[in-house]
Design an enzyme around this catalytic site. Sequence first.
Site, PDB file in Angstrom:
ATOM      1  N   TYR A 149       0.849  -1.185   0.000  1.00 24.96           N
ATOM      2  CA  TYR A 149       0.000   0.000   0.000  1.00 24.96           C
ATOM      3  C   TYR A 149       0.892   1.245   0.000  1.00 24.96           C
ATOM      4  O   TYR A 149       1.512   1.582   1.000  1.00 24.96           O
ATOM      5  CB  TYR A 149      -0.917   0.030   1.218  1.00 24.96           C
ATOM      6  N   PRO A 158     -27.692  -2.180  -8.837  1.00 19.53           N
ATOM      7  CA  PRO A 158     -28.616  -1.092  -8.472  1.00 19.53           C
ATOM      8  C   PRO A 158     -29.800  -1.564  -7.633  1.00 19.53           C
ATOM      9  O   PRO A 158     -30.187  -0.897  -6.667  1.00 19.53           O
ATOM     10  CB  PRO A 158     -29.066  -0.553  -9.830  1.00 19.53           C
TER      11      PRO A 158
END
Length: 291
Positions: free
Chosen positions: A67, A223
């Site tokens: 990271y 959705p």
Amino acid sequence: METAFTPPLPGGTWTLGDSTVTRFGYGAMQLAGPWVMGPPADHDGALAVLREAVGLGITHIDTSDAYGPRITNELIREALHPYPESLFIATKVGATRDAQGGWPTARRPEDLRKQVHENLDSLGVETLDLVNMRMGDAQGPRPGSIAEALETLAALQRDGLIRHLGVSNVTAEQVAEARGITPIMCVQNMYNLAHRHDDDLVDHLAVDRIAYVPFFPLGGFTPLQSEALSQVASRLEATPMSVALAWLMRRSPNILLIPGTSSTAHLRENIAGAGLSLSDEDVAELNGIGR
């Protein structure tokens, strides 16, 4: 710095090997710059989030030297070293970074040894609390043997460089193979209300007291699924993230949460959200989202 969060952190604690950690933890990925590359825009703010997490009672931090790269580990070291005895830092190996911000795999024995030593150096420790072996790719788990990679880490564990081992982005078959090689303390996979493919694995691991650490608690919703979650959240006067975290916390006692944020205010919101009280009716409705 505060020493406790009132009310207490949701979910209580879980035992990882010889350590007891809070089930509500903190994932450090978002402390790096855009696309998990480079330093944060607000360096002092990133340090404040880490100190706030520990101050609120969190004892489980998840990170990786990939990271940044190195950025989140160096921030953790700057903010928290010398580390409290209660703090448990889990890291991850098996991937590196390229100049375009990609995540090419790096699982050869020499790659893994290099990554372990880089994590030791950037965190400033002599032994890593837990190392997760990341398999698969950015699209998810891929079938194949985990033996060579895990045997390499098990050898480093015998050398005293690693206390505990886990696996990440893996299939159930790879988990079984890994457990035949060395004791595994946790599995870190994508799992949430909408992605329930690991339901059986979560339950099997719970029986054997192995932690399951889901990432992307709101990732990959359609959705319609998002609409269903929002309806439940609206009824409870809560955010969808709060409901999703609370559902995970209730789903099984071996689930450990590591939501990430670069904001102290959002950190507190996540803690409060994970402690949201869900009725049996709420849970039944939420369970329908992933089916």
